[in-house]
Design a protein around this motif. Structure first.
Motif, short mmCIF file in Angstrom:
data_model
loop_
_atom_site.label_atom_id
_atom_site.label_comp_id
_atom_site.label_asym_id
_atom_site.label_seq_id
_atom_site.Cartn_x
_atom_site.Cartn_y
_atom_site.Cartn_z
N TYR A 1 -16.22 -7.39 -2.68
CA TYR A 1 -17.14 -6.62 -3.53
C TYR A 1 -18.06 -7.57 -4.28
CZ TYR A 1 -15.25 -2.03 -2.74
OH TYR A 1 -14.91 -0.85 -2.15
N TYR B 1 -7.20 -2.31 -5.02
CA TYR B 1 -6.47 -1.05 -4.85
C TYR B 1 -5.53 -1.06 -3.64
CZ TYR B 1 -8.85 1.61 -8.51
OH TYR B 1 -9.30 2.09 -9.70
N CYS B 2 -5.73 -1.97 -2.70
CA CYS B 2 -4.75 -2.05 -1.62
C CYS B 2 -4.79 -3.47 -1.05
CB CYS B 2 -4.96 -0.98 -0.54
SG CYS B 2 -6.05 -1.44 0.81
N VAL C 1 -5.63 -4.68 1.69
CA VAL C 1 -6.70 -5.10 2.61
C VAL C 1 -7.60 -6.12 1.91
CG1 VAL C 1 -8.69 -4.32 3.96
CG2 VAL C 1 -6.60 -2.96 3.91
N GLY C 2 -7.89 -5.88 0.62
CA GLY C 2 -8.65 -6.87 -0.14
C GLY C 2 -10.12 -6.93 0.24
N CYS C 3 -10.80 -5.78 0.26
CA CYS C 3 -12.22 -5.77 0.64
C CYS C 3 -13.05 -6.55 -0.37
CB CYS C 3 -12.73 -4.33 0.70
SG CYS C 3 -11.98 -3.39 2.03
N GLY D 1 -12.07 2.15 -3.26
CA GLY D 1 -12.87 0.97 -3.62
C GLY D 1 -14.27 1.37 -4.06
N SER E 1 -7.69 1.91 4.40
CA SER E 1 -8.76 2.60 5.12
C SER E 1 -9.68 1.66 5.89
CB SER E 1 -9.58 3.44 4.15
OG SER E 1 -8.72 4.18 3.32
N THR E 2 -10.06 0.55 5.27
CA THR E 2 -10.99 -0.34 5.96
C THR E 2 -10.34 -0.99 7.17
OG1 THR E 2 -12.21 -0.75 3.93
CG2 THR E 2 -12.44 -2.38 5.67
N HIS F 1 -15.93 0.36 3.14
CA HIS F 1 -14.98 0.53 2.03
C HIS F 1 -14.40 1.93 2.08
CE1 HIS F 1 -18.77 2.22 0.58
NE2 HIS F 1 -18.07 2.94 -0.26
N CYS G 1 -11.57 -5.91 -4.05
CA CYS G 1 -10.94 -4.66 -4.47
C CYS G 1 -9.43 -4.89 -4.60
CB CYS G 1 -11.22 -3.58 -3.43
SG CYS G 1 -10.34 -2.04 -3.76
S1 SF4 Z 1 -9.48 -0.34 2.00
FE1 SF4 Z 1 -10.25 0.68 0.15
S2 SF4 Z 1 -8.61 0.41 -1.38
FE2 SF4 Z 1 -8.23 -1.06 0.27
S3 SF4 Z 1 -9.21 -2.95 -0.43
FE3 SF4 Z 1 -10.70 -1.85 0.85
S4 SF4 Z 1 -11.93 -0.62 -0.55
FE4 SF4 Z 1 -10.06 -1.27 -1.65
#
Ligand code: SF4
Length: 353
Positions: free
Chosen positions: A30, A23-24, A26-28, A88, A222-223, A84, A21
């Motif tokens: 996927y 969007y931030c 953290v880099g989750c 994400g 968030s994660t 997530h 991901c």
């Molecule tokens: S916390 Fe949300 S925005 Fe950030 S990398 Fe994970 S899924 Fe994406």
């Protein structure tokens, strides 16, 4: 109400791609399943349940393809078991599809001609940029040429503009999207010789007390919050927030004996200094850690405060004029009247009690 279309399952043998991901920070992790629209085959029922926001149709090699973009259920390191955030969870929605809202996305550069923005080709846009740049450099010098650059995602996205600004042009007027200059993320820590982003996610989970100023990671990372801060090695840790709003993370912290310091926006530096002064007055600082790790006077003067190592030395090394060492910082804390608790409380809005 628009009719909700069922989300198709990928057939066995659909392409499966690993990604992250963006969007931030953290880099989750996927996973993407991609298969041609109309492809037959047996549905792969082992694929996790997907909601309509996690499906889209994109063009791939000139043909329409389904994509499912799902948090990785196998993830162990960052977003265990596919945890997530809502951001994400809707990644598929940002894939370009002319049949939905993404059709509004810009696909060419725009040039304002007689007050109206008009699409132009990339060649035209680059010719104009080069001509204007030459004019500025010739008449005003490289300090008058500046760029604000998007800096998320991958190195490939930032390499060309960084080379242009810092190498070919050689301007100091260069800033990533989230900063006012090409400086360090936490300049004070870096100048002291400490790596700002050293903690592993396990560290966020294992700490006893977490002080967060100006942010609620439940909203912004968030994660990190839900997988690591709320759980981790010390799930009963104490959370302290210095933020203007009583956000979700603050509410969660308060329910567990945490503390919210409702600081007036723009006064947080003073709040930090007032707290640091109380710590130093009472001798609570970890002096052994400071002696071992914080850059000494000589290191600071030589530009060896380790945060300066990635920055051209002539921009940062000031031979002690404004950089500091531990003793300077201690004197600074103790000498300024506004760092006294009562004074700081009046300005920051945070009670001294
Ligand atoms: S916390 Fe949300 S925005 Fe950030 S990398 Fe994970 S899924 Fe994406």
């Amino acid at each position: 109400m628009p009719e909700i279309q069922p989300v198709p399952l990928p057939p066995l043998g659909a392409e499966e791609i690993s990604t992250a991901c963006d969007y931030c920070v953290v880099g989750c992790s996927y996973r993407v399943w991609r298969w041609k629209v109309g492809a037959g085959g047996t549905a792969n029922t082992a694929v996790p349940w997907a909601n309509p926001s996690q499906h889209n149709i994109v063009q791939w090699q000139g043909e329409p393809h389904h994509v499912l973009v799902l948090p990785d259920p196998q993830a162990r390191a960052v977003n265990p078991l596919g945890n997530h955030s809502m951001r994400g969870g809707t990644l598929a929605q940002k894939c370009y599809n002319p049949e939905n809202k993404t059709r509004e996305r810009l696909t060419t550069p725009l040039l304002r001609v007689r007050g109206e923005l008009q699409p132009v080709s990339w060649d035209t846009a680059l010719d104009i940029m080069a001509a204007v740049s030459k004019h500025v450099l010739k008449n005003h010098g490289e300090h008058a040429w500046g760029v604000k650059a998007y800096s998320y995602q991958y190195f490939e996205n930032t390499y060309a503009i960084t080379r242009l600004a810092l190498d070919a042009i050689g301007t100091p007027a260069f800033a990533p999207h989230d900063k006012c200059a090409n400086g360090n993320d936490a300049a004070g820590l870096d100048d002291a010789g400490l790596e700002a982003f050293a903690p592993a996610y396990e560290d966020w989970g294992a700490c006893d007390v977490l002080f967060m100023s100006g942010t609620d990671p439940f909203e912004t990372k968030s994660t990190l919050f839900t997988s690591w801060i709320m759980r981790g090695g010390a799930p009963n840790k104490t959370l302290i927030f210095a933020t203007p709003h009583r956000s979700m993370g603050v509410a969660w912290a308060e329910q567990r004996g945490g503390l919210w310091l409702p600081v007036i926006p723009g006064t947080d530096t003073l709040l930090h200094n007032a707290i640091a002064r109380v710590i130093v007055e009472r001798g609570w600082q970890d002096q052994a850690f400071i002696e071992h790790w914080v850059a000494k006077r000589w290191e600071v003067d030589q530009g060896y405060g380790r945060g300066t190592r990635n920055t051209p030395w002539q921009w940062r090394t000031t031979w002690g004029t404004w950089q500091s060492d531990w003793e300077d910082f201690r004197q600074f804390l103790m000498s300024r009247d506004e760092h006294r608790l009562e004074h700081a409380a009046r300005i920051t809005g945070v009670s001294a009690r």
